[in-house]
Design a protein around this motif. Structure first.
Motif: not given
Length: 284
Positions: A206, A209-210, A259, A262-263
């Protein structure tokens, strides 16, 4: 301010925070490559692959860390061997090892009279049970992970984006892949005591990916991922203290929430950054 500081006046929570911070840094170093190479399933399989060694060590009264290391070594060797087997896809081999090691671990744990308690402890960990010597071990693991990451950076980078070019440059992609598996195993072994084998993937996947949409380089992704992991650890321990929830699971859940935040922020940022004169192409 008391709401923020009161939990961390307890010595065991302080040790949990230090342990979680070190684990976040280790997972950032290994997890960045896992995300870049699309190895999340492998990471999940290896985290569950620790179960037989940890369970056997617990049953015999041995060192849990040593048992986890032995299981990780067996898992990494098995993945490497099956990856070279003709007419067998890598995913199939990993899946077979995943199920086999997990089943073997449950069988071993079932021999214990406190089956449910020990299995829960292995799967979910206990961040609040971190001891001073655990913090020292995690510090050593972080140093080892940093050394491997620095020395193997060029080979890992070529391996992540172009295996054929890595071979052309003489970077020995098979050896680099093996070392990368070792780095992944180190991160998982170091982390399982904190969040357990089931939740370790949260801190491993996570935060990197974030961090990916916001960083311009691999070291930048690692640094931001470590910061996000530390944030999840601090906030997770804080919420766990006040809400009475499981600490390790709360930390992992917050890492996953970061995550998604962030997306979402990345999508909003890119939408706002689009020139006002540019409109999406019409579709029939």
């Amino acid at each position: 301010m008391e709401w923020l500081t009161d939990p961390f006046e307890a010595t065991f929570v302080q040790r949990a925070l230090w342990g979680g911070m070190l684990v976040s840094a280790i997972c950032a170093l290994a997890g960045t490559w896992v995300v870049l190479r699309g190895m999340a399933f492998l990471g999940d399989a290896m985290s569950h692959g620790l179960l037989p060694g940890v369970a056997l060590a617990a049953l015999l009264g041995g060192n849990l860390l040593l048992g986890a290391l032995l299981s990780a070594a067996v898992m990494a060797a098995g993945v490497t061997a099956l990856g070279r087997t003709p007419k067998l896809s890598q995913d199939t081999g990993i899946g077979l090892l995943f199920v086999g090691m997990l089943s073997l671990g449950v069988i071993v744990v079932s021999r214990s009279q406190s089956f449910a308690v020990e299995l829960t402890g292995i799967l979910f960990g206990d961040v609040l049970a971190v001891r001073a010597q655990d913090v020292l071990l995690l510090g050593g693991a972080l140093v080892a992970a940093l050394v491997v990451s620095v020395l193997g950076h060029r080979a890992f980078l070529a391996l992540a984006f172009d295996v054929r070019k890595a071979r052309t440059l003489g970077l020995r992609p098979r050896l680099a892949h093996g070392v990368l598996l070792g780095l992944l195993a180190l991160a998982i072994v170091a982390s399982f005591h904190i969040v357990g084998t089931l939740l370790v993937l949260g801190l491993l996947i996570a935060p990197p990916a974030a961090a990916l949409p916001w960083a311009r380089s691999v070291p930048g992704v690692m640094a931001l991922a470590a910061l996000l992991g530390v944030t999840a650890t601090f906030c997770g321990l804080l919420l766990s203290w006040h809400l009475g929830t499981a600490a390790g699971a709360t930390v992992s859940a917050l890492a996953v929430c970061l995550f998604f935040l962030s997306r979402l922020a990345s999508a909003v940022h890119h939408r706002d950054a689009r020139p006002s004169g540019v409109r999406p192409a019409a579709t029939d």
